[in-house]
Scaffold this active site. Sequence first.
Site, PDB file in Angstrom:
ATOM      1  N   ASP A  38      37.878  45.502  44.076  1.00 18.06           N
ATOM      2  CA  ASP A  38      36.956  45.541  45.207  1.00 18.06           C
ATOM      3  C   ASP A  38      37.198  44.331  46.098  1.00 18.06           C
ATOM      4  OD1 ASP A  38      35.892  43.994  42.990  1.00 18.06           O
ATOM      5  OD2 ASP A  38      34.095  43.700  44.206  1.00 18.06           O
ATOM      6  N   GLU A  41      33.306  42.904  41.477  1.00 19.88           N
ATOM      7  CA  GLU A  41      33.322  41.459  41.316  1.00 19.88           C
ATOM      8  C   GLU A  41      32.680  40.750  42.492  1.00 19.88           C
ATOM      9  OE1 GLU A  41      34.848  37.319  41.348  1.00 19.88           O
ATOM     10  OE2 GLU A  41      35.047  38.863  42.890  1.00 19.88           O
TER      11      GLU A  41
END
Length: 464
Positions: free
Chosen positions: A87, A150
């Site tokens: 991400d 994250e």
Amino acid sequence: MNEKIDKIVLSLKEEMFKEASNLVKIKSVQSDPAPGKPFGEGVAQALDYALKLGERLGFRVKNVDGYAGHIEYGETGKLFAVLGHLDIVPEGEGWSVDPYGGIIKDGYLWGRGAADNKGPTVAVIYALKAVKEAGVPIKNRARIILGTDEESGWECVKHYFEKEEKPVYAVTPDAAFPIIYAEKGIITYRIRMKRDLSSSGKIKVLRFEGGDASNVVPQSAVVELSPVDDETMQKLKTFRARNNARIDWSTENDRLVVRAQGKSAHGSTPEKGINAIAALLDFLRDLDLSEDVKTFVRVLASKIGYETDGSSLRIAGRDCVVGDLTVNLGTVRMNDETLEATINIRYPIYYSEEMMARQIKEALKPLDVEGEHHLPPLFVSPDSELIKILSEVYTEMTNQPATLLTMGGGTYARAVPCGVAFGPLLPGREGTEHQPDERIALDDLVTVARIYAQLFYRMLTLWE
């Protein structure tokens, strides 16, 4: 050093560049969830692509409910893991290239996620490929764990480790070389105030917003005011932001739109950025606003404002391991019901989060303050076996001492019993994560792959 493995890494570099570029082209910013896609379509596409890459390279792969996945090599023995994430933060403004073009030029891979953390994750995958292709006998297992949340809340690894075993040792290529053995505690506070639309004031705030995420210094912010009067215009024309943010404005009918342009930076180093929200708070604090907005602006401007050390919040301080506490005023939003802001705090290892939270809530009264996304500090003893192994591998591959470092950023090293950050940023290199024109040198990607290939070799064949 296993020279055979090292030569294989070098032979795979062009393929590695291509796959890293392909992954950068996927806009894996968190979006609305869907069945099997808890963090949205783009994130799910990135996870699917990386797992299929691992499968094509001959590894066992597993998708854990769309939250995370892994690429695995080895059947028995102790488990060593490398944790990367797919991400990314939103692209923001100010790019000279397409942030999702996966462009390779001037010796760099460019794009959001090139350095943080898609490029390094692909380099690690090819490092493991080199070990597999070398055909060396192994006695342990290695997993490359692929996280997908994250940048937002770590729900990915929380879910993953509810279903999968935790490694004995782990590293993450999501910080800097040589070795990050300690990380500050990280917590985001959401600050809210209910609107009172009946409150009076000479000037009405129609819109106030800025920032993309709590852990990024906001590069831009905007406020829309009405009516446009001579006194406000005079203040605007003479206003100078103390952090040198650029201020411009436009008028239309009876509305004034004021924009602040700053400089983005990672939330762990807010002093390196120019906070656009702070500049607008400074401008707004002396205007005759409605009482609810005036209170919100006054408290944020006086207790945070341009500061990045928490002095006015009365939480400033440092310790002998990771250094100073930092505060980043990351976002501000308003609607007809609430005024809201977020701050991201990185605090020293020996701080009490409970006492700090109590002080913040007291300092920001009458605003409501709620903590979220808390990551406690990380500390791994410099005398540990993991640090010893990493030091030996790094020095062998670079001929440089493996200096132990600390950081304010937060990595997946905290998600496992014993883990540290190990790369990808080499000493002396500029960090571009969370900034416009994020990029990583192709030569550095190769170096990451070479170092990690030798680390995998060590953990798979020699680790007792």
